[in-house]
Write a protein that holds these residues in place. Structure first.
Motif, PDB file in Angstrom:
ATOM      1  N   PRO A   1       0.831  -1.215   0.000  1.00  0.00           N
ATOM      2  CA  PRO A   1       0.000   0.000   0.000  1.00  0.00           C
ATOM      3  C   PRO A   1       0.868   1.270   0.000  1.00  0.00           C
ATOM      4  N   GLY A   2       0.505   2.185  -0.897  1.00  0.00           N
ATOM      5  CA  GLY A   2       1.192   3.472  -0.932  1.00  0.00           C
ATOM      6  C   GLY A   2       2.528   3.455  -1.648  1.00  0.00           C
ATOM      7  N   LEU A   3       2.912   2.324  -2.245  1.00  0.00           N
ATOM      8  CA  LEU A   3       4.198   2.227  -2.928  1.00  0.00           C
ATOM      9  C   LEU A   3       3.974   2.097  -4.433  1.00  0.00           C
TER      10      LEU A   3
ATOM     11  N   THR B   1      12.728   1.690  -9.602  1.00  0.00           N
ATOM     12  CA  THR B   1      12.533   2.982  -8.939  1.00  0.00           C
ATOM     13  C   THR B   1      11.242   2.940  -8.142  1.00  0.00           C
ATOM     14  N   LEU B   2      11.335   3.327  -6.869  1.00  0.00           N
ATOM     15  CA  LEU B   2      10.187   3.258  -5.957  1.00  0.00           C
ATOM     16  C   LEU B   2       9.827   4.646  -5.442  1.00  0.00           C
ATOM     17  N   HIS B   3       8.535   4.881  -5.304  1.00  0.00           N
ATOM     18  CA  HIS B   3       8.013   6.143  -4.777  1.00  0.00           C
ATOM     19  C   HIS B   3       7.021   5.811  -3.664  1.00  0.00           C
TER      20      HIS B   3
ATOM     21  N   GLN C   1      14.306  10.800   2.758  1.00  0.00           N
ATOM     22  CA  GLN C   1      13.785  10.222   4.000  1.00  0.00           C
ATOM     23  C   GLN C   1      13.408   8.761   3.797  1.00  0.00           C
ATOM     24  N   PHE C   2      12.867   8.447   2.636  1.00  0.00           N
ATOM     25  CA  PHE C   2      12.516   7.058   2.328  1.00  0.00           C
ATOM     26  C   PHE C   2      13.770   6.187   2.369  1.00  0.00           C
ATOM     27  N   GLN C   3      14.858   6.677   1.805  1.00  0.00           N
ATOM     28  CA  GLN C   3      16.120   5.931   1.830  1.00  0.00           C
ATOM     29  C   GLN C   3      16.580   5.680   3.269  1.00  0.00           C
TER      30      GLN C   3
ATOM     31  N   ASN D   1       7.476  -3.608   3.964  1.00  0.00           N
ATOM     32  CA  ASN D   1       6.154  -3.566   4.598  1.00  0.00           C
ATOM     33  C   ASN D   1       6.248  -3.086   6.038  1.00  0.00           C
ATOM     34  N   LEU D   2       7.233  -3.606   6.756  1.00  0.00           N
ATOM     35  CA  LEU D   2       7.435  -3.170   8.142  1.00  0.00           C
ATOM     36  C   LEU D   2       7.803  -1.695   8.222  1.00  0.00           C
ATOM     37  N   ALA D   3       8.657  -1.261   7.299  1.00  0.00           N
ATOM     38  CA  ALA D   3       9.124   0.126   7.305  1.00  0.00           C
ATOM     39  C   ALA D   3       7.975   1.106   7.064  1.00  0.00           C
ATOM     40  N   LEU D   4       7.011   0.698   6.224  1.00  0.00           N
ATOM     41  CA  LEU D   4       5.911   1.597   5.879  1.00  0.00           C
ATOM     42  C   LEU D   4       4.654   1.358   6.705  1.00  0.00           C
TER      43      LEU D   4
END
Length: 473
Positions: A300-302, A314-316, A325-327, A368-371
């Motif tokens: 979700p959201g990726l 490439t991921l957003h 910040q995502f990195q 998944n855990l990170a987001l």
């Protein structure tokens, strides 16, 4: 030729097995002398870190195993001649431009090129005409140059001494350049291609290699997508428009006279690895990448960017304010990406063979855990990094003039309208945002401030940390 042969690697193993005593450089003497706390880690590589001994050949006067290895390389890539590079694609880019261009020449250059291309243009004292790339507004990244724009440049500058392309882009855009090369050759303009990120091109399921497309000189960073050591690269020549003697000379100028044998052996073995790819390997690789991308797109959201080179992902994230910040969030979960920009992060996928397992499933779990639990954020519209009012642009002053003018530091906002006295290069990807000799625009300053405020890293910019830019005048 037998593409299973690895002549440099085998020569090093044969030498090692002789059990010789070193009274030659390097000073670690086959690993006998080394810092004790690190010796266990380094020992096996130090045993083959030697010099130009009898039987091991010389990179700059190859006639034994190095020559054989380069012939195997040329055979695999279908090049007239191929060379090993031991200081990365930078050395190859410098050598190819210096070998082809003379002072005062007009040279057509893709604007979103690596800084080493710009350095070479300055060393050669040429007059570059920069071709503005396309811009992906959805993802906020520069793309390749449209073919019709290059055709127009060739028609406008038929006496150009070279056309310099970057193919693929860092983000994996790689439209066909075969027609572009043919158009340039019709005007007898040699095409030089920085294909640093495309050493694997030509394998089934990937874009066509620039070598096979007919480019005159192609540089490959083997260490970027092949299993070669850092700094290991290739250079290929397929041309009647290039003076090979000049190229040989500049390869010696820009490369060490003490080349690394471990790097050369890894280049030798990377070619063996690539040449041994079979149908099962190709099928496994593309199935693995497809499943990984599909799993990422279900988070979700990726968002996952579509591109030409499937090794680049490439991921957003719609849950994290920006790519930097995502990195950082991903690094907290043990996932280290190739780069971040203001909007995205970029992953480089390994060139897997059949039965090789990579922790893709674990990576999905960690992302998944990170987001998990993070809410969607409203993000401001992205600013293009390569703003230009014109399809083609030139420097405001030539490289000779730059050497004679005084420089001074001015605050960001006051720099607009001045000519930059240095390159400002977000790194990675190493593509100059502002070039020395280029007029500074409000758009570029705005993008620079955005990058800096979000934690972007830079090469160049000697007074950047104080909010200043170096300008002429």
């Amino acid at each position: 030729m037998n593409q299973n042969d690895a002549p440099i690697y085998q020569a090093l193993i044969n030498h090692k097995e002789k059990g010789t005593v070193s009274y030659h450089v390097p000073g670690h003497k086959n690993g006998y002398i080394f810092e004790e706390s690190a010796q266990e880690v380094f020992q096996r590589i130090l045993e083959i870190d030697v010099t130009e001994l009898n039987g091991l050949d010389d990179l700059h006067a190859a006639e034994g195993p190095i020559l054989h290895a380069e012939e195997l390389l040329a055979d695999f890539y279908h090049a007239a001649n191929s060379y090993f590079l031991v200081n990365g694609s930078t050395g190859g880019n410098l050598a190819m431009i210096m070998a082809v261009c003379e002072e005062g020449d007009t040279v057509l250059v893709q604007r979103n090129c690596h800084k080493s291309i710009i350095h070479a243009l300055r060393l050669a004292n040429v007059n570059p005409v920069f071709i503005t790339p396309s811009f992906n507004e959805v993802w906020g990244v520069a793309g390749g140059v449209k073919a019709e724009h290059i055709y127009k440049a060739i028609d406008m500058y038929p006496c150009a001494r070279a056309l310099i392309l970057t193919h693929p882009t860092y983000y994996g855009e790689a439209q066909s350049i075969r027609g572009i090369i043919e158009a340039a050759h019709n005007k007898e303009i040699p095409v030089l291609v920085d294909q640093a990120h495309g050493a694997h091109f030509g394998l089934p399921g990937f874009p066509e290699s620039a070598v096979e497309a007919g480019a005159d000189i192609v540089v490959h960073s083997a260490h970027k997508t092949l299993p070669a050591m850092t700094m290991g690269s290739y250079l290929h020549v397929n041309s009647k428009l290039v003076n090979k003697e000049e190229l040989d000379y500049y390869l010696q100028v820009f490369q060490s006279s003490s080349p690394s044998y471990p790097i050369m052996a890894s280049l030798d073995l990377a070619r063996v690895y690539l040449a041994s790819f079979n149908h099962a390997d190709t099928e496994h690789l593309h199935n693995s990448i497809r499943k990984f991308r599909e799993s990422l797109s279900r988070i979700p959201g990726l968002k996952v960017m579509e591109n030409d080179d499937s090794l680049k992902v490439t991921l957003h994230s719609e849950q994290i304010p920006d790519g930097f910040q995502f990195q950082t969030v991903l690094e907290d979960y043990g996932i280290y990406t190739e780069l971040a920009d203001t909007e995205n992060v970029l992953l480089v996928i390994p060139l897997l063979k059949a039965n090789m397992v990579y922790p893709f499933t674990e990576t999905i779990d960690q992302i998944n855990l990170a987001l998990n639990g993070k809410e969607m954020v409203k993000r401001s519209a992205s600013l293009p990094g390569f703003v230009n009012d014109h399809l083609f642009s030139t420097l405001s002053m030539n490289y000779k003039e730059m050497k004679k003018l005084p420089k001074r530091s001015v605050p960001f906002k006051e720099s607009v309208g001045y000519v930059s006295a240095e390159m400002i290069i977000p790194y990675p990807p190493g593509i100059p945002l502002i070039m020395a000799g280029e007029m500074i625009t409000a758009e570029k300053v705005a993008y620079l401030e955005k990058l800096r405020n979000k934690g972007g890293r830079f090469h160049g910019g000697t007074v950047l940390s104080r909010g200043l830019l170096l300008v002429y005048g």
